[in-house]
Scaffold this motif. Structure first.
Motif, PDB file in Angstrom:
ATOM      1  N   ARG A 189     -49.092  59.037 -27.173  1.00 25.19           N
ATOM      2  CA  ARG A 189     -49.985  57.907 -26.951  1.00 25.19           C
ATOM      3  C   ARG A 189     -51.419  58.427 -26.915  1.00 25.19           C
ATOM      4  O   ARG A 189     -51.687  59.504 -26.399  1.00 25.19           O
ATOM      5  N   ASN A 194     -50.966  52.896 -29.137  1.00 29.23           N
ATOM      6  CA  ASN A 194     -50.509  52.467 -27.812  1.00 29.23           C
ATOM      7  C   ASN A 194     -49.098  52.931 -27.479  1.00 29.23           C
ATOM      8  O   ASN A 194     -48.546  52.518 -26.463  1.00 29.23           O
ATOM      9  N   LYS A 254     -52.226  49.556 -32.725  1.00 25.48           N
ATOM     10  CA  LYS A 254     -50.849  49.726 -33.165  1.00 25.48           C
ATOM     11  C   LYS A 254     -50.686  51.062 -33.897  1.00 25.48           C
ATOM     12  O   LYS A 254     -51.604  51.520 -34.577  1.00 25.48           O
ATOM     13  N   ASP A 302     -49.646  54.959 -16.776  1.00 22.98           N
ATOM     14  CA  ASP A 302     -49.188  53.802 -17.559  1.00 22.98           C
ATOM     15  C   ASP A 302     -48.401  54.255 -18.790  1.00 22.98           C
ATOM     16  O   ASP A 302     -47.401  53.619 -19.174  1.00 22.98           O
ATOM     17  N   ARG A 330     -45.000  55.239 -17.646  1.00 23.72           N
ATOM     18  CA  ARG A 330     -44.269  54.055 -17.190  1.00 23.72           C
ATOM     19  C   ARG A 330     -43.770  53.237 -18.379  1.00 23.72           C
ATOM     20  O   ARG A 330     -42.607  52.811 -18.413  1.00 23.72           O
ATOM     21  N   ASP A 331     -44.627  53.027 -19.360  1.00 22.39           N
ATOM     22  CA  ASP A 331     -44.223  52.251 -20.533  1.00 22.39           C
ATOM     23  C   ASP A 331     -43.147  52.975 -21.348  1.00 22.39           C
ATOM     24  O   ASP A 331     -42.244  52.340 -21.906  1.00 22.39           O
ATOM     25  N   ALA A 345     -39.900  52.597 -19.606  1.00 18.59           N
ATOM     26  CA  ALA A 345     -39.474  51.199 -19.668  1.00 18.59           C
ATOM     27  C   ALA A 345     -38.991  50.812 -21.063  1.00 18.59           C
ATOM     28  O   ALA A 345     -38.586  49.660 -21.289  1.00 18.59           O
ATOM     29  N   LYS A 353     -40.809  50.705 -23.889  1.00 16.90           N
ATOM     30  CA  LYS A 353     -41.769  49.923 -24.663  1.00 16.90           C
ATOM     31  C   LYS A 353     -42.204  50.609 -25.962  1.00 16.90           C
ATOM     32  O   LYS A 353     -42.873  49.987 -26.784  1.00 16.90           O
ATOM     33  N   TYR A 354     -41.851  51.884 -26.147  1.00 16.22           N
ATOM     34  CA  TYR A 354     -42.216  52.570 -27.385  1.00 16.22           C
ATOM     35  C   TYR A 354     -41.159  52.379 -28.469  1.00 16.22           C
ATOM     36  O   TYR A 354     -41.339  52.836 -29.596  1.00 16.22           O
ATOM     37  N   GLY A 355     -40.064  51.721 -28.121  1.00 21.77           N
ATOM     38  CA  GLY A 355     -39.007  51.484 -29.097  1.00 21.77           C
ATOM     39  C   GLY A 355     -38.099  52.682 -29.259  1.00 21.77           C
ATOM     40  O   GLY A 355     -38.147  53.649 -28.493  1.00 21.77           O
TER      41      GLY A 355
END
Length: 288
Positions: A61, A98, A134, A271, A274-275, A278, A280-282
């Protein structure tokens, strides 16, 4: 006026999956050179076994990664669905933005008879305003890297990143940045002018070279001062040599780097983790 050398180093040995590498940046003297905050060097080696399942998927990221393969074949795949395979002389560029998960296979070049592998991976720090964009990816083949023949059969210069005279790389620029691959024939030399406040370093992957009247060894990372001036590259040997020059304008925003993430605050690092945890990165979805 020739630029002065700030320091030189041979980096630290490390492992990247099945590969043995030298970590040239960051080092004990510097954390960055312009937007470049990371450089791993894969020295020439023979690779007998073909890797097909990647070297270890991991997230990023806030940066763009750049793999430049001097010899071999690099296959890229990531959680945004991007794939690409490049061969000797090509480059893979990936904007993590991101958040993304990616992996690579680094094998010998199936288009040649050689089983040697040889290459580099850089990280380029993104400006804060671009860190939330993106992800994106480019697979650039060797014949798509701009090249210019030097006069008097001195050699050639390739522009992997940035611009040089009329040459311009297709890799996006988020600041003044450059990565040049200079190939000098035996007994030849090449000079270029660097503007004031531009950070620049050289890396010698193949042979010793004389940089501004000082001889440096194969495998050395050499950084120069930030004053405007000339960098003279000289090949005093009886074989051709390669020199990589890279850098750009100083990154002036705060830098907080931890693991595979480079952000501007510690909160943004938290963050990023955490992402990632979770989901959120696929996920990387292989079709093989």
């Amino acid at each position: 006026m020739k630029k002065q050398t700030s320091f030189s180093t041979k980096g630290n040995s490390a492992d990247l999956g099945p590969l043995s590498i030298s970590r040239m940046l960051p080092n004990r003297y510097a954390d960055k050179v312009g937007p470049f905050v990371f450089l791993d060097y894969v020295a020439p080696a023979i690779k007998e076994i073909i890797t097909t399942n990647g070297m270890g998927a991991h997230p990023h990221r806030g940066i763009a990664t750049l793999t430049y393969v001097l010899q071999g074949e690099v296959e890229h795949f990531d959680s945004a669905g991007n794939t690409g395979k490049i061969h000797s002389g090509g480059a893979q560029w990936m904007k993590a933005g991101n958040g993304i998960i990616h992996d690579e296979n680094f094998n010998y070049d199936s288009q040649t008879d050689s089983k040697y592998i040889h290459g580099l991976q850089f990280w380029l720090n993104l400006p804060a305003k671009n860190k939330a964009e993106k992800p994106a990816h480019l697979a650039i083949q060797a014949n798509e890297v701009p090249i210019k023949t030097l006069p008097n059969e001195d050699g050639w210069i390739k522009v992997v990143v940035g611009k040089y005279e009329e040459l311009s790389s297709i890799i996006p620029n988020y600041s003044a940045q450059f990565l040049y691959h200079v190939h000098l024939n035996a007994g030849k030399q090449f000079s270029l002018e660097i503007k004031d406040k531009i950070e620049v370093a050289a890396f010698l992957p193949t042979q010793n070279a004389v940089l501004n009247d000082t001889e440096f060894q194969k495998g050395e990372f050499v950084e120069f001062d930030r004053e405007a001036g000339e960098i003279e590259l000289k090949n005093t040997s009886d074989v051709a040599i390669d020199i990589l020059l890279f850098g750009g304008e100083e990154y002036t925003e705060p830098i907080v780097a931890e693991g595979p993430f480079v952000m501007n605050t510690q909160g943004e690092i938290a963050d990023a983790y955490r992402d990632f945890y979770a989901g959120k990165y696929g996920k990387i979805k292989l079709t093989k």
